[in-house]
Design a protein around this motif. Structure first.
Motif, mmCIF file in Angstrom:
data_model
loop_
_atom_site.group_PDB
_atom_site.id
_atom_site.type_symbol
_atom_site.label_atom_id
_atom_site.label_comp_id
_atom_site.label_asym_id
_atom_site.label_seq_id
_atom_site.Cartn_x
_atom_site.Cartn_y
_atom_site.Cartn_z
ATOM 1 N N ALA A 217 0.806 -1.227 0.000
ATOM 2 C CA ALA A 217 0.000 0.000 0.000
ATOM 3 C C ALA A 217 0.837 1.275 0.000
ATOM 4 C CB ALA A 217 -0.933 0.002 1.216
ATOM 5 N N SER A 218 2.142 1.131 0.215
ATOM 6 C CA SER A 218 3.000 2.308 0.343
ATOM 7 C C SER A 218 3.402 2.842 -1.030
ATOM 8 C CB SER A 218 4.259 1.960 1.140
ATOM 9 O OG SER A 218 5.162 3.057 1.146
ATOM 10 N N ILE A 219 2.961 4.040 -1.354
ATOM 11 C CA ILE A 219 3.354 4.683 -2.605
ATOM 12 C C ILE A 219 4.847 4.995 -2.578
ATOM 13 C CG2 ILE A 219 3.035 6.739 -4.036
ATOM 14 C CD1 ILE A 219 0.128 6.804 -3.032
ATOM 15 N N ALA A 220 5.339 5.399 -1.407
ATOM 16 C CA ALA A 220 6.745 5.781 -1.289
ATOM 17 C C ALA A 220 7.684 4.627 -1.614
ATOM 18 C CB ALA A 220 7.026 6.302 0.117
ATOM 19 N N LEU A 221 7.267 3.397 -1.315
ATOM 20 C CA LEU A 221 8.145 2.237 -1.507
ATOM 21 C C LEU A 221 7.935 1.535 -2.852
ATOM 22 C CD1 LEU A 221 8.041 0.592 2.048
ATOM 23 C CD2 LEU A 221 9.805 2.087 1.091
ATOM 24 N N THR A 222 7.080 2.084 -3.701
ATOM 25 C CA THR A 222 6.717 1.417 -4.948
ATOM 26 C C THR A 222 7.938 1.006 -5.781
ATOM 27 O OG1 THR A 222 4.607 2.593 -5.062
ATOM 28 C CG2 THR A 222 5.455 1.668 -7.111
ATOM 29 N N ALA A 223 8.910 1.893 -5.872
ATOM 30 C CA ALA A 223 10.067 1.632 -6.732
ATOM 31 C C ALA A 223 11.141 0.781 -6.067
ATOM 32 C CB ALA A 223 10.686 2.959 -7.177
ATOM 33 N N TRP A 224 10.934 0.390 -4.797
ATOM 34 C CA TRP A 224 12.027 -0.215 -4.036
ATOM 35 C C TRP A 224 11.705 -1.611 -3.520
ATOM 36 C CZ3 TRP A 224 15.419 2.876 -5.742
ATOM 37 C CH2 TRP A 224 15.131 4.236 -5.896
ATOM 38 N N HIS A 225 10.688 -2.266 -4.092
ATOM 39 C CA HIS A 225 10.308 -3.597 -3.615
ATOM 40 C C HIS A 225 11.458 -4.596 -3.736
ATOM 41 C CE1 HIS A 225 5.621 -3.210 -3.797
ATOM 42 N NE2 HIS A 225 6.193 -2.133 -3.285
ATOM 43 N N ALA A 226 12.272 -4.458 -4.754
ATOM 44 C CA ALA A 226 13.319 -5.451 -5.000
ATOM 45 C C ALA A 226 14.343 -5.500 -3.876
ATOM 46 C CB ALA A 226 14.022 -5.160 -6.331
ATOM 47 N N LYS A 227 14.551 -4.399 -3.170
ATOM 48 C CA LYS A 227 15.524 -4.421 -2.076
ATOM 49 C C LYS A 227 14.865 -4.277 -0.705
ATOM 50 C CE LYS A 227 16.940 0.474 -2.569
ATOM 51 N NZ LYS A 227 18.145 1.347 -2.734
ATOM 52 N N THR A 228 13.565 -4.594 -0.649
ATOM 53 C CA THR A 228 12.833 -4.500 0.619
ATOM 54 C C THR A 228 12.599 -5.886 1.202
ATOM 55 O OG1 THR A 228 11.723 -2.461 -0.047
ATOM 56 C CG2 THR A 228 10.725 -3.700 1.749
ATOM 57 N N ALA A 229 12.942 -6.042 2.457
ATOM 58 C CA ALA A 229 12.687 -7.287 3.195
ATOM 59 C C ALA A 229 11.508 -7.078 4.136
ATOM 60 C CB ALA A 229 13.924 -7.681 3.992
ATOM 61 N N ILE A 230 10.625 -8.050 4.215
ATOM 62 C CA ILE A 230 9.497 -7.996 5.158
ATOM 63 C C ILE A 230 9.961 -8.639 6.461
ATOM 64 C CG2 ILE A 230 7.107 -8.623 5.611
ATOM 65 C CD1 ILE A 230 7.483 -6.786 3.208
ATOM 66 N N ILE A 231 10.121 -7.820 7.495
ATOM 67 C CA ILE A 231 10.536 -8.333 8.805
ATOM 68 C C ILE A 231 9.590 -7.735 9.853
ATOM 69 C CG2 ILE A 231 12.385 -8.512 10.494
ATOM 70 C CD1 ILE A 231 14.400 -8.130 8.267
ATOM 71 N N PRO A 232 8.624 -8.512 10.328
ATOM 72 C CA PRO A 232 7.700 -7.989 11.338
ATOM 73 C C PRO A 232 8.426 -7.580 12.619
ATOM 74 C CG PRO A 232 6.867 -10.026 10.380
ATOM 75 C CD PRO A 232 8.293 -9.887 9.931
ATOM 76 N N LEU A 233 7.838 -6.653 13.339
ATOM 77 C CA LEU A 233 8.350 -6.288 14.647
ATOM 78 C C LEU A 233 8.170 -7.465 15.597
ATOM 79 C CD1 LEU A 233 6.884 -2.668 15.029
ATOM 80 C CD2 LEU A 233 9.041 -3.384 13.973
ATOM 81 N N GLY A 234 8.875 -7.426 16.715
ATOM 82 C CA GLY A 234 8.754 -8.486 17.711
ATOM 83 C C GLY A 234 9.001 -7.943 19.096
ATOM 84 N N ILE A 235 8.521 -8.654 20.077
ATOM 85 C CA ILE A 235 8.766 -8.297 21.474
ATOM 86 C C ILE A 235 9.227 -9.536 22.233
ATOM 87 C CG2 ILE A 235 7.152 -6.360 21.523
ATOM 88 C CD1 ILE A 235 5.141 -8.178 22.924
ATOM 89 N N ALA A 236 9.963 -9.292 23.299
ATOM 90 C CA ALA A 236 10.542 -10.386 24.075
ATOM 91 C C ALA A 236 9.568 -10.919 25.106
ATOM 92 C CB ALA A 236 11.816 -9.902 24.769
ATOM 93 N N ASP A 237 9.878 -12.108 25.593
ATOM 94 C CA ASP A 237 9.141 -12.639 26.739
ATOM 95 C C ASP A 237 9.314 -11.703 27.919
ATOM 96 O OD1 ASP A 237 7.694 -15.142 26.432
ATOM 97 O OD2 ASP A 237 9.611 -15.973 25.780
#
Length: 379
Positions: A163-183
């Motif tokens: 959905a990000s217009i700003a990232l449209t041209a940069w998908h090839a170098k984008t990694a999907i890494i969700p946030l996380g929290i510790a126990d």
């Protein structure tokens, strides 16, 4: 490896980006890396500060004001130059949105290093605030120049990336890494934080800003009985929200806790029966507070925001309940469903399991670390 994070703020400032950055930085320190953070003081504090928090060297540049959520810090480029010279990082981790990151474009030293751009949220080009729309026309050219220069980009969910217009041209170098929290260690519940009374103890946590939708949550509460609400957080809409609570005759059922320590916040999650995230737009890019609720085994009702990561974090009707954003009637109906104790228990148990499978800090941090080493292999 020597890692320099550049962000708006850092602990003890509150916020999802700040909490995740701190957890990631301290995780890196624990595995043997050297980590520093360059950020801003609160608006109005002009003096620089240097300290160590959890093994992380934190440098705060003075800030004269923060219009449109943007820290104004004339000293930031000088602090960046000093950090680069004294800390000698192997790479820069830039947390967006943050215009101060653009100073890296002007630094020959910074440009010799690999950059990881962490895309926490867009600056909305269609914002209701004309000032933000106008400022973005200037911001966008620097934003795109930074993304062009980056060795890698991190997005926190697939829906947000698409959905990000700003990232449209940069998908090839984008990694999907969700946030996380510790126990976290279990905390002793403190039910006294809630208003006196019986019924569902509902918790909401976040900055008291317009896009968080707390006004919609208060309107929804007015349609319900036997629900007590605790709102944790501070922000520019605090007085307005208190006035709305009073106008709706809900003073006896809504409590404002302000900012809480980590320990008291954990206790609030433990004491809650359910959690609500009523945000209105893609300014809510992920919802780290949802992970905190899931970790505590608390069922959540949240806004199903198109193009946001909220619907990725919450699996509707399985780990929580999604409702249309800005709709007080639908939100009230979702909260009413959570008055069913068996449903709450089922959603809460499933949510805790989903957190363990997908949103642990260890999982997120290891993927970030692998990305670091792929862009700075000789460090």
């Amino acid at each position: 490896m020597r890692i320099l994070h550049i962000g708006k703020y850092y602990a003890p400032e509150r916020g999802g980006i700040e909490r995740y950055t701190q957890a990631l930085a301290e995780w890196s320190v624990a595995r043997g890396d050297a980590v520093a953070v360059l950020c801003h003081q609160r608006a109005g504090i002009r003096e620089r500060a240097v300290e160590t928090i959890g093994g992380v060297g934190v440098r705060r540049a003075g800030c004269i004001a923060a219009p449109l959520y943007t820290p104004l810090s004339p000293s930031f480029p000088f602090e960046l130059a000093r950090a680069l010279r004294e800390f000698r990082p192997d790479l820069l981790h830039l947390h967006f949105p943050n215009p101060s990151c653009f100073f890296a474009l002007t630094s020959p030293h910074a440009r010799r290093l690999p950059w990881v751009v962490h895309w926490h949220a867009d600056v909305p080009p269609d914002s209701n605030d004309w000032r933000l729309r106008s400022a973005y026309r200037i911001y966008r050219s620097f934003e795109q120049a930074t993304l062009r220069r980056a060795a890698a980009v991190v997005a926190t969910s697939q829906p947000y990336l698409h959905a990000s217009i700003a990232l449209t041209a940069w998908h090839a170098k984008t990694a999907i890494i969700p946030l996380g929290i510790a126990d976290a260690l279990p905390e002793v519940p403190k039910p006294s934080l809630w208003p006196a009374g019986t019924g569902l103890r509902l918790l909401a946590v976040g900055r008291l800003s317009r896009y968080k939708g707390f006004n919609v949550l208060i309107e929804a509460l007015g349609r319900l009985h036997d629900v007590q609400l605790l709102i944790v957080g501070e922000g520019e809409c605090a007085a307005e929200l208190r006035a709305l609570v009073h106008a709706r005759g809900l003073d006896h059922r809504v409590a404002f806790a302000g900012a809480l320590s980590d320990e008291d916040l954990a206790s609030a999650y433990a004491a809650a029966d359910a959690f609500a995230l009523p945000s209105l737009d893609r300014g809510e890019a992920f919802g780290l507070v949802l992970l905190e609720a899931m970790r505590a085994g608390r069922a959540a009702v949240a806004s199903d925001i198109a193009g946001s990561g909220v619907g990725f974090v919450i699996d509707d009707a399985i780990t929580g309940i999604l409702v249309p954003p800005g709709n007080a009637v639908a939100l009230a109906e979702g909260i009413a469903r959570l008055q069913d104790e068996r449903l709450r228990a089922r959603l809460g148990d499933a949510g805790r399991q989903r957190w363990r499978e997908h949103f642990l800090l260890e999982t997120s941090a290891r993927r970030i670390d692998a990305l670091y080493r792929s862009v700075a292999p000789n460090s």
